[in-house]
Design a protein around this motif. Structure first.
Motif, PDB file in Angstrom:
ATOM      1  N   VAL A  14      27.882  14.025  88.011  1.00  0.00           N
ATOM      2  CA  VAL A  14      27.414  14.109  89.403  1.00  0.00           C
ATOM      3  C   VAL A  14      25.907  13.870  89.482  1.00  0.00           C
ATOM      4  N   CYS A  15      25.152  14.468  88.586  1.00  0.00           N
ATOM      5  CA  CYS A  15      23.680  14.311  88.622  1.00  0.00           C
ATOM      6  C   CYS A  15      23.284  12.850  88.408  1.00  0.00           C
ATOM      7  N   VAL A  16      24.030  12.145  87.581  1.00  0.00           N
ATOM      8  CA  VAL A  16      23.734  10.725  87.330  1.00  0.00           C
ATOM      9  C   VAL A  16      23.876   9.942  88.629  1.00  0.00           C
ATOM     10  N   GLU A  17      24.971  10.241  89.357  1.00  0.00           N
ATOM     11  CA  GLU A  17      25.226   9.532  90.629  1.00  0.00           C
ATOM     12  C   GLU A  17      24.187   9.872  91.692  1.00  0.00           C
ATOM     13  N   GLU A  18      23.722  11.109  91.711  1.00  0.00           N
ATOM     14  CA  GLU A  18      22.832  11.568  92.787  1.00  0.00           C
ATOM     15  C   GLU A  18      21.358  11.312  92.525  1.00  0.00           C
ATOM     16  N   CYS A  19      20.981  11.025  91.308  1.00  0.00           N
ATOM     17  CA  CYS A  19      19.559  10.810  90.996  1.00  0.00           C
ATOM     18  C   CYS A  19      19.088   9.490  91.619  1.00  0.00           C
ATOM     19  N   CYS A  20      18.065   9.585  92.457  1.00  0.00           N
ATOM     20  CA  CYS A  20      17.589   8.393  93.186  1.00  0.00           C
ATOM     21  C   CYS A  20      16.656   7.530  92.331  1.00  0.00           C
ATOM     22  N   ALA A  21      16.355   7.987  91.142  1.00  0.00           N
ATOM     23  CA  ALA A  21      15.400   7.247  90.306  1.00  0.00           C
ATOM     24  C   ALA A  21      16.039   6.693  89.025  1.00  0.00           C
ATOM     25  N   ASP A  22      17.369   6.770  88.949  1.00  0.00           N
ATOM     26  CA  ASP A  22      18.082   6.333  87.731  1.00  0.00           C
ATOM     27  C   ASP A  22      17.485   6.968  86.476  1.00  0.00           C
ATOM     28  N   ALA A  23      17.125   8.236  86.611  1.00  0.00           N
ATOM     29  CA  ALA A  23      16.467   8.910  85.492  1.00  0.00           C
ATOM     30  C   ALA A  23      17.442   9.664  84.590  1.00  0.00           C
ATOM     31  N   ILE A  24      18.719   9.747  85.032  1.00  0.00           N
ATOM     32  CA  ILE A  24      19.689  10.521  84.237  1.00  0.00           C
ATOM     33  C   ILE A  24      20.769   9.600  83.692  1.00  0.00           C
ATOM     34  N   SER A  25      21.072   9.764  82.436  1.00  0.00           N
ATOM     35  CA  SER A  25      22.156   8.996  81.821  1.00  0.00           C
ATOM     36  C   SER A  25      23.011   9.963  81.016  1.00  0.00           C
ATOM     37  N   MET A  26      24.169   9.478  80.584  1.00  0.00           N
ATOM     38  CA  MET A  26      25.039  10.325  79.779  1.00  0.00           C
ATOM     39  C   MET A  26      24.943   9.890  78.321  1.00  0.00           C
ATOM     40  N   SER A  27      24.844  10.885  77.459  1.00  0.00           N
ATOM     41  CA  SER A  27      24.829  10.585  76.035  1.00  0.00           C
ATOM     42  C   SER A  27      25.804  11.533  75.348  1.00  0.00           C
ATOM     43  N   GLU A  28      26.856  10.973  74.795  1.00  0.00           N
ATOM     44  CA  GLU A  28      27.919  11.747  74.142  1.00  0.00           C
ATOM     45  C   GLU A  28      28.446  12.859  75.051  1.00  0.00           C
ATOM     46  N   GLY A  29      28.648  12.499  76.334  1.00  0.00           N
ATOM     47  CA  GLY A  29      29.240  13.447  77.275  1.00  0.00           C
ATOM     48  C   GLY A  29      28.288  14.489  77.827  1.00  0.00           C
ATOM     49  N   ILE A  30      27.009  14.344  77.541  1.00  0.00           N
ATOM     50  CA  ILE A  30      26.001  15.306  78.024  1.00  0.00           C
ATOM     51  C   ILE A  30      24.937  14.527  78.798  1.00  0.00           C
ATOM     52  N   ALA A  31      24.502  15.100  79.946  1.00  0.00           N
ATOM     53  CA  ALA A  31      23.468  14.422  80.732  1.00  0.00           C
ATOM     54  C   ALA A  31      22.123  14.485  80.007  1.00  0.00           C
ATOM     55  N   PHE A  32      21.368  13.402  80.166  1.00  0.00           N
ATOM     56  CA  PHE A  32      20.031  13.329  79.558  1.00  0.00           C
ATOM     57  C   PHE A  32      19.052  12.836  80.620  1.00  0.00           C
ATOM     58  N   ILE A  33      17.893  13.503  80.767  1.00  0.00           N
ATOM     59  CA  ILE A  33      16.898  13.121  81.776  1.00  0.00           C
ATOM     60  C   ILE A  33      15.726  12.419  81.101  1.00  0.00           C
TER      61      ILE A  33
END
Ligand code: SF4
Ligand code: SF4
Length: 122
Positions: A14-33
Motif C-alpha cells: 500500500v505504501c508503495v502505491e501511495e507514495c507520491c515520490a516513488d520513494a518506496i520499493s519492495m525488496s524480498e517482500g519488505i518495503a524499503f524507503i
C-alpha cells in the motif's frame, strides 16, 4: 526521515502505491524507503495499517551507538594506540564536531521558524 521496521511489514505494498515520490520499493517482500527520493510528506505513516513505518526519534539510541562505534573505529587505528594524549585530543575534536552539529540543527530550526513567520504569519 521515515523508515520501515522490517518485522512489522507484511509486504502489502500500500505504501508503495501511495507514495507520491516513488520513494518506496519492495525488496524480498519488505518495503524499503529511498531517503534520497523521499520528500517527507508523511503519507506512508498514515496508510500503513501495520504501523511498520516509523519515525526518526525511535532511532536515536541506534544513531548514538553508531556514532560511538565510528569514534571507537578511529581509536583502534595505530595512530592512537597506547597514546592517551592523542586519544584525549581525538575525543575533544569529536565533541567539538557534535557541538557544531547541534548548533547547525538549532540554527536551522530558528531559521525555519523565522521563515514560517515571514511566509505564513505563524
Ligand atoms: S504499507 Fe506497511 S505493511 Fe504494507 S508494505 Fe508498506 S510498510 Fe509494509
Ligand atoms: S514520507 Fe512521503 S515521500 Fe517519503 S516515503 Fe513516505 S510517502 Fe514517500
Amino acid at each position: 526521515m521515515p523508515w520501515v521496521k522490517d518485522k512489522m511489514c507484511v509486504g502489502c505494498g500500500v505504501c508503495v502505491e501511495e507514495c507520491c515520490a516513488d520513494a518506496i520499493s519492495m525488496s524480498e517482500g519488505i518495503a524499503f524507503i529511498d531517503d534520497a527520493r523521499c520528500i517527507r510528506c508523511g503519507v506512508c505513516h498514515d496508510v500503513c495499517a501495520e504501523d511498520a513505518i516509523r519515525h526518526d526519534g525511535e532511532r536515536i539510541p541506534q544513531e548514538v551507538e553508531s556514532n560511538l562505534a565510528w569514534i571507537k573505529g578511529f581509536l583502534e587505528h595505530q595512530y592512537y594506540s597506547g597514546n592517551t594524549k592523542k586519544q584525549k585530543e581525538l575525543i575533544g575534536r569529536m565533541k567539538r564536531y557534535f557541538h557544531k552539529e547541534r548548533k547547525v540543527a538549532e540554527k536551522t530550526i530558528e531559521q525555519l521558524d523565522t521563515w514560517m513567520t515571514a511566509e505564513h504569519g505563524s
